[in-house]
Design an enzyme around this catalytic site. Structure first.
Site, mmCIF file in Angstrom:
data_model
loop_
_atom_site.group_PDB
_atom_site.id
_atom_site.type_symbol
_atom_site.label_atom_id
_atom_site.label_comp_id
_atom_site.label_asym_id
_atom_site.label_seq_id
_atom_site.Cartn_x
_atom_site.Cartn_y
_atom_site.Cartn_z
ATOM 1 N N SER A 141 0.715 -1.143 0.052
ATOM 2 C CA SER A 141 0.058 0.028 -0.125
ATOM 3 C C SER A 141 0.796 1.350 -0.018
ATOM 4 O O SER A 141 1.867 1.092 0.426
ATOM 5 C CB SER A 141 -0.769 -0.057 1.489
ATOM 6 O OG SER A 141 -1.429 1.219 1.350
ATOM 7 N N TYR A 154 -1.270 -0.520 10.124
ATOM 8 C CA TYR A 154 -1.267 -0.853 8.714
ATOM 9 C C TYR A 154 0.009 -0.682 7.951
ATOM 10 O O TYR A 154 0.541 -1.268 7.068
ATOM 11 C CB TYR A 154 -2.507 -0.141 8.203
ATOM 12 C CG TYR A 154 -2.824 -0.513 6.687
ATOM 13 C CD1 TYR A 154 -3.637 -1.596 6.687
ATOM 14 C CD2 TYR A 154 -2.574 0.303 5.822
ATOM 15 C CE1 TYR A 154 -4.090 -1.822 5.165
ATOM 16 C CE2 TYR A 154 -2.951 0.148 4.499
ATOM 17 C CZ TYR A 154 -3.703 -0.956 4.386
ATOM 18 O OH TYR A 154 -4.064 -1.426 2.876
HETATM 19 P P1 NAP Z 1 -11.618 -5.246 1.173
HETATM 20 O O1 NAP Z 1 -12.778 -4.809 0.102
HETATM 21 O O2 NAP Z 1 -12.023 -5.205 2.552
HETATM 22 O O3 NAP Z 1 -11.703 -6.764 0.916
HETATM 23 C C1 NAP Z 1 -10.913 -7.764 1.679
HETATM 24 C C2 NAP Z 1 -11.054 -8.983 1.358
HETATM 25 O O4 NAP Z 1 -9.926 -9.774 2.270
HETATM 26 C C3 NAP Z 1 -12.181 -9.850 1.658
HETATM 27 O O5 NAP Z 1 -12.211 -10.840 0.305
HETATM 28 C C4 NAP Z 1 -11.910 -10.706 2.861
HETATM 29 O O6 NAP Z 1 -12.804 -11.773 2.820
HETATM 30 C C5 NAP Z 1 -10.401 -11.084 2.828
HETATM 31 N N1 NAP Z 1 -9.947 -11.087 4.041
HETATM 32 C C6 NAP Z 1 -9.843 -10.291 5.237
HETATM 33 N N2 NAP Z 1 -9.282 -10.888 6.219
HETATM 34 C C7 NAP Z 1 -8.786 -12.204 5.989
HETATM 35 C C8 NAP Z 1 -8.314 -13.200 6.388
HETATM 36 N N3 NAP Z 1 -7.740 -13.084 7.458
HETATM 37 N N4 NAP Z 1 -8.109 -14.390 5.684
HETATM 38 C C9 NAP Z 1 -8.398 -14.521 4.409
HETATM 39 N N5 NAP Z 1 -9.252 -13.469 3.838
HETATM 40 C C10 NAP Z 1 -9.384 -12.348 4.557
HETATM 41 O O7 NAP Z 1 -10.368 -4.887 0.801
HETATM 42 P P2 NAP Z 1 -9.750 -4.347 -0.461
HETATM 43 O O8 NAP Z 1 -9.939 -2.970 -0.462
HETATM 44 O O9 NAP Z 1 -10.114 -5.025 -1.786
HETATM 45 O O10 NAP Z 1 -8.051 -4.565 -0.129
HETATM 46 C C11 NAP Z 1 -7.460 -5.816 -0.624
HETATM 47 C C12 NAP Z 1 -6.078 -5.649 -0.270
HETATM 48 O O11 NAP Z 1 -5.463 -4.083 -0.851
HETATM 49 C C13 NAP Z 1 -5.605 -5.255 1.169
HETATM 50 O O12 NAP Z 1 -4.335 -6.214 1.439
HETATM 51 C C14 NAP Z 1 -5.591 -3.898 1.479
HETATM 52 O O13 NAP Z 1 -4.680 -3.653 2.625
HETATM 53 C C15 NAP Z 1 -4.837 -3.554 0.083
HETATM 54 N N6 NAP Z 1 -5.186 -1.975 -0.242
HETATM 55 C C16 NAP Z 1 -6.344 -1.587 -0.602
HETATM 56 C C17 NAP Z 1 -6.504 -0.288 -0.604
HETATM 57 C C18 NAP Z 1 -7.666 0.296 -1.132
HETATM 58 O O14 NAP Z 1 -7.673 1.463 -1.194
HETATM 59 N N7 NAP Z 1 -8.759 -0.381 -0.969
HETATM 60 C C19 NAP Z 1 -5.401 0.537 -0.968
HETATM 61 C C20 NAP Z 1 -4.164 -0.152 -0.699
HETATM 62 C C21 NAP Z 1 -3.925 -1.259 -0.467
HETATM 63 P P3 NAP Z 1 -14.385 -11.908 3.318
HETATM 64 O O15 NAP Z 1 -14.964 -11.393 1.996
HETATM 65 O O16 NAP Z 1 -14.392 -13.338 3.534
HETATM 66 O O17 NAP Z 1 -14.413 -11.025 4.588
#
Ligand code: NAP
Length: 243
Positions: A141, A154
């Site tokens: 990130s 984070y």
């Molecule tokens: P999100 O919409 O909250 O989705 C999170 C996903 O991770 C869901 O599929 C969830 O499964 C799964 N998950 C959470 N905890 C878990 C665990 N302990 N074991 C297995 N699966 C787990 O998040 P996102 O925005 O797509 O983020 C995805 C990644 O990108 C993350 O690593 C986040 O830190 C990174 N990121 C996101 C952003 C952003 O702006 N969105 C920016 C930078 C980095 P369930 O559906 O079963 O809950």
């Protein structure tokens, strides 16, 4: 047959990545923690587009669950292996540090960092034995590159993931396995929907949040044959927010 595993593939970035990888003709294992309906929807959408998908539930932060789920899969697929791994599962529990509960510090680090370690360690032996050019992409990130207020947990997890990416890339390079990190800025997903989007968009030179499909396109490139000579890199995708 070579499979792809996307952790946290049920929603957000992971969902878009699963769809994109399946479009490359690679069978995808969609991991999720608890939201089975969302994971089933991803599977159905992949199949509707002519791709192959299967679901695998485990909590990436629990070593026993990771070992059991992936061990069972390997037993049932003696001729297959997971050649493409996207360590995407992550959570955020923001708070200024002096008020941060210990459990929120550990939960965030355990999911992003321990999860990366448990899943990758389990899959590395087969990936390295086959010498067919495995691919590992770790979801870091912007927060891990520059640090963000209210995100000491984070930022620490995502920065550590970058260190691990660079170290592991050196270990696996002789076997043709590449290891890279992607560092998104603000992307429209469930993780960011509670944030003050209008305010934050003003900080982004492009004046908008990114779309999950834009991150998925980058991951698609990194796992493709075209990216065979890129390893140990961190690639930002942030609309110019940190350039
Ligand atoms: P999100 O919409 O909250 O989705 C999170 C996903 O991770 C869901 O599929 C969830 O499964 C799964 N998950 C959470 N905890 C878990 C665990 N302990 N074991 C297995 N699966 C787990 O998040 P996102 O925005 O797509 O983020 C995805 C990644 O990108 C993350 O690593 C986040 O830190 C990174 N990121 C996101 C952003 C952003 O702006 N969105 C920016 C930078 C980095 P369930 O559906 O079963 O809950």
């Amino acid at each position: 047959m070579k499979y792809a595993l996307v952790t946290g593939g049920s929603r957000g970035l992971g969902r878009a990545i699963c769809l994109e990888i399946a479009q490359m003709g690679i069978p995808v294992i969609v991991n999720y923690q608890s939201n089975e309906n969302a994971a089933l929807e991803v599977k159905a959408e992949i199949e509707a587009r002519g791709g192959q998908a299967e679901l695998m539930r485990f909590d990436v932060s629990k070593v026993d669950e990771v070992e059991a789920a992936l061990g069972n899969w390997e037993d049932q697929h003696p001729d297959d292996y997971i050649a493409y791994l996207v360590n995407n599962a992550g959570i955020r529990r923001d708070n200024v540090m002096f008020m941060m509960p210990e459990e929120d510090w550990h939960a965030v680090i355990n999911t992003s960092l321990d999860g990366f370690f448990y899943v990758t360690r389990k899959l590395l032996p087969k990936m390295m034995q086959r010498k067919h050019g495995g691919r590992i992409v770790n979801m870091s990130s912007l927060s891990g590159l520059k640090g963000m207020q209210g995100q000491a947990n984070y930022s620490a997890a995502k920065a550590a993931l970058i260190g691990a990416t660079k170290a592991l890339a050196l270990e696996t390079a002789p076997r043709g396995v590449t290891v890279n990190a992607v560092a998104p800025g603000f992307i429209e997903t469930d993780m960011t929907k509670e944030l003050p989007q209008d305010e934050l968009k003003q900080l982004v030179p492009m004046k908008r949040f990114g779309r999950p499909e834009e991150v998925a396109a980058l991951v698609k490139f990194l796992i493709s044959d075209s990216a065979a000579y890129i390893t140990g890199e961190v690639i930002s995708i942030n609309g110019g927010l940190y350039t």
